[in-house]
Design a protein around this motif. Structure first.
Motif, PDB file in Angstrom:
ATOM      1  N   ALA A 246       0.554  -0.748   0.053  1.00  0.00           N
ATOM      2  CA  ALA A 246      -0.066   0.265   0.126  1.00  0.00           C
ATOM      3  C   ALA A 246       0.758   1.001  -0.233  1.00  0.00           C
ATOM      4  O   ALA A 246       0.043   2.231  -1.003  1.00  0.00           O
ATOM      5  N   CYS A 247       1.988   1.053   0.339  1.00  0.00           N
ATOM      6  CA  CYS A 247       3.032   2.356   1.110  1.00  0.00           C
ATOM      7  C   CYS A 247       3.731   2.392   0.018  1.00  0.00           C
ATOM      8  O   CYS A 247       4.392   3.615   0.757  1.00  0.00           O
ATOM      9  N   SER A 248       4.421   1.623  -0.557  1.00  0.00           N
ATOM     10  CA  SER A 248       5.953   2.031  -0.865  1.00  0.00           C
ATOM     11  C   SER A 248       5.594   2.019  -2.522  1.00  0.00           C
ATOM     12  O   SER A 248       4.410   1.029  -2.666  1.00  0.00           O
ATOM     13  N   PRO A 249       6.343   2.277  -3.464  1.00  0.00           N
ATOM     14  CA  PRO A 249       5.962   2.012  -5.481  1.00  0.00           C
ATOM     15  C   PRO A 249       6.838   0.529  -5.740  1.00  0.00           C
ATOM     16  O   PRO A 249       7.818   0.262  -4.809  1.00  0.00           O
ATOM     17  N   ALA A 250       6.360   0.688  -6.948  1.00  0.00           N
ATOM     18  CA  ALA A 250       7.440  -0.662  -7.370  1.00  0.00           C
ATOM     19  C   ALA A 250       8.653  -0.030  -7.394  1.00  0.00           C
ATOM     20  O   ALA A 250       8.814   0.776  -7.769  1.00  0.00           O
ATOM     21  N   GLY A 251       9.727  -0.853  -7.000  1.00  0.00           N
ATOM     22  CA  GLY A 251      11.185  -0.313  -6.772  1.00  0.00           C
ATOM     23  C   GLY A 251      11.552   0.459  -5.875  1.00  0.00           C
ATOM     24  O   GLY A 251      12.582   0.708  -5.972  1.00  0.00           O
ATOM     25  N   GLY A 252      10.535   0.352  -5.346  1.00  0.00           N
ATOM     26  CA  GLY A 252      10.719   1.932  -4.654  1.00  0.00           C
ATOM     27  C   GLY A 252      11.997   1.271  -3.119  1.00  0.00           C
ATOM     28  O   GLY A 252      12.155  -0.232  -2.880  1.00  0.00           O
ATOM     29  N   VAL A 253      11.939   2.534  -2.006  1.00  0.00           N
ATOM     30  CA  VAL A 253      13.143   1.678  -0.943  1.00  0.00           C
ATOM     31  C   VAL A 253      12.457   1.154   0.273  1.00  0.00           C
ATOM     32  O   VAL A 253      11.228   2.779   0.622  1.00  0.00           O
ATOM     33  N   VAL A 254      12.596   0.358   0.705  1.00  0.00           N
ATOM     34  CA  VAL A 254      11.920   0.062   2.315  1.00  0.00           C
ATOM     35  C   VAL A 254      12.886   0.175   3.138  1.00  0.00           C
ATOM     36  O   VAL A 254      13.223  -1.415   2.686  1.00  0.00           O
ATOM     37  N   ILE A 255      12.870   0.379   4.212  1.00  0.00           N
ATOM     38  CA  ILE A 255      14.530   0.532   5.698  1.00  0.00           C
ATOM     39  C   ILE A 255      13.291   0.380   6.177  1.00  0.00           C
ATOM     40  O   ILE A 255      12.512   0.951   7.291  1.00  0.00           O
ATOM     41  N   ASP A 256      14.335  -0.974   7.646  1.00  0.00           N
ATOM     42  CA  ASP A 256      13.208  -0.989   8.895  1.00  0.00           C
ATOM     43  C   ASP A 256      15.056  -0.664   9.990  1.00  0.00           C
ATOM     44  O   ASP A 256      15.946  -1.656   9.726  1.00  0.00           O
ATOM     45  N   PRO A 257      14.524   0.261  10.821  1.00  0.00           N
ATOM     46  CA  PRO A 257      15.710   0.639  11.380  1.00  0.00           C
ATOM     47  C   PRO A 257      15.946  -0.420  12.490  1.00  0.00           C
ATOM     48  O   PRO A 257      16.613  -0.101  12.867  1.00  0.00           O
ATOM     49  N   PHE A 258      15.337  -0.986  12.808  1.00  0.00           N
ATOM     50  CA  PHE A 258      14.845  -2.148  13.779  1.00  0.00           C
ATOM     51  C   PHE A 258      14.472  -3.329  13.299  1.00  0.00           C
ATOM     52  O   PHE A 258      13.688  -4.617  13.879  1.00  0.00           O
ATOM     53  N   ALA A 259      15.020  -3.787  12.340  1.00  0.00           N
ATOM     54  CA  ALA A 259      14.779  -4.079  11.511  1.00  0.00           C
ATOM     55  C   ALA A 259      15.041  -6.711  12.249  1.00  0.00           C
ATOM     56  O   ALA A 259      14.419  -7.395  11.109  1.00  0.00           O
ATOM     57  N   GLY A 260      15.704  -6.601  12.680  1.00  0.00           N
ATOM     58  CA  GLY A 260      15.635  -7.739  14.044  1.00  0.00           C
ATOM     59  C   GLY A 260      15.872  -8.675  13.049  1.00  0.00           C
ATOM     60  O   GLY A 260      16.777  -8.656  12.462  1.00  0.00           O
ATOM     61  N   SER A 261      15.075 -10.176  12.767  1.00  0.00           N
ATOM     62  CA  SER A 261      15.273 -10.808  12.462  1.00  0.00           C
ATOM     63  C   SER A 261      15.093 -11.082  10.876  1.00  0.00           C
ATOM     64  O   SER A 261      15.058 -12.054  10.302  1.00  0.00           O
ATOM     65  N   GLY A 262      15.203  -9.349  10.461  1.00  0.00           N
ATOM     66  CA  GLY A 262      14.586  -9.229   8.713  1.00  0.00           C
ATOM     67  C   GLY A 262      13.280  -9.444   8.296  1.00  0.00           C
ATOM     68  O   GLY A 262      13.001  -9.357   7.159  1.00  0.00           O
ATOM     69  N   THR A 263      12.095  -9.830   8.834  1.00  0.00           N
ATOM     70  CA  THR A 263      11.192  -9.718   8.321  1.00  0.00           C
ATOM     71  C   THR A 263      10.503  -8.268   6.962  1.00  0.00           C
ATOM     72  O   THR A 263       9.755  -9.040   5.896  1.00  0.00           O
TER      73      THR A 263
END
Length: 308
Positions: A246-263
């Protein structure tokens, strides 16, 4: 608030700007301290931050007292805001706590609500609150309460016109194919109630699916913990998928700053996004790299409440 040995020893970035971002995207999940990394990312470079940060006073690997949680989190919020695209989002999965001591002992601590208001005051546009409903939530000892069966997800946008792909998350219509075909022939248009509300019935079934609700039902599964490197709070991949779509375009950049095990990285890469994350606990990074190598879904189903 305590700072554990992992946080103290996690390395900072070796590069800045676009080079630092490219390193995150290449790694998938990088062993590093977000407090040092986020400030070096390029302005406007991230389309979606999807993250579940350490909850207050909740896990052995992170002890942040709820009284100090807002103070701890706001520097991350400021740095993420700078690095977010004008059409970008921060989606925050977080759960409130029962206070263990102090004047609020035995009550729900308001740190989650305080954080949401503080982020809004920081400049984030609080656009929606979602409920993650967990039909098979694990029972616990909560005193005079039922078991916790939901968590919040708060959706913040940077600018007034964020990217949002409703078509990507539509759900099946809750009616028969015959009714859909009949409604397409309706020429009477809008139906209004006495209160003045209504909708154009001729357009009800033209979108290929119904608008989802803001209650997202995703079961917890065995597979979300298997391969998570001992991480006790791994989220289901289907939860991340809903917001990535819903919130990112195709090919967009998605970052998790508290990534844990990488979900987040696993789900986002599967959906064709460029994804990375940061994690201060090295053993979780190893687990994340293994998950990214396997690129195996957790085979859960997702159900979203829809309007009648």
């Amino acid at each position: 608030m305590t700072v554990d040995a992992f946080e103290a020893s996690a390395p900072g970035p070796r590069q800045t700007g676009r080079d630092a971002l490219n390193e995150l995207l290449a790694d998938g999940v990088t062993w590093g301290d977000s407090a040092q990394w986020l400030s070096v990312l390029p302005e406007g470079s991230v389309d979606l931050w999807f993250t579940s940060p350490p909850y207050a006073d909740a896990r052995a690997y992170s002890r942040i007292h709820p009284d100090h949680y807002v103070e701890w989190f706001l520097p991350f919020g400021k740095q993420m805001l700078s690095a977010t695209a004008d059409t970008g989002w921060l989606v925050l999965n977080i759960k409130n706590r029962v206070a263990k001591s102090g004047p609020l002992q035995g009550q729900r601590h308001p740190y989650v609500y305080e954080l949401v208001l503080a982020l809004q005051q920081q400049g984030w546009r609080w656009l929606e609150t979602y409920i993650w409903f967990k039909p098979n939530g694990v029972p616990g000892r909560f005193g005079p309460r039922t078991k916790d069966s939901f968590e919040y997800l708060y959706a913040f946008a940077k600018g007034p016109r964020p990217h949002f792909d409703l078509d990507a998350i539509r759900v099946p219509y809750r009616t028969t194919p015959e009714e859909i075909e009949r409604r397409k022939l309706d020429t009477l248009g809008r139906r209004n109630t006495d209160a003045g509300f209504g909708r154009d019935r001729t357009r009800t079934y033209l979108h290929g699916g119904a608008d989802p609700g803001n209650v997202v039902t995703v079961p917890q599964t065995y597979n979300q913990h298997r391969g998570a490197g001992g991480h006790t709070a791994a989220m289901p991949e289907k939860l991340a998928e809903f917001f990535v779509k819903a919130c990112s375009p195709a090919g967009g950049v998605v970052i998790d700053p508290f990534a844990g095990s990488g979900t987040t990285a696993v789900a986002a890469r599967r959906l064709g996004r460029r994804a990375g994350g940061l994690e201060i606990h090295r053993e979780f990074v190893h687990a994340a790299h293994e998950r990214l190598r396997r690129h195996t879904p957790d085979h859960t189903e997702v159900f979203i409440d829809t309007a009648p």
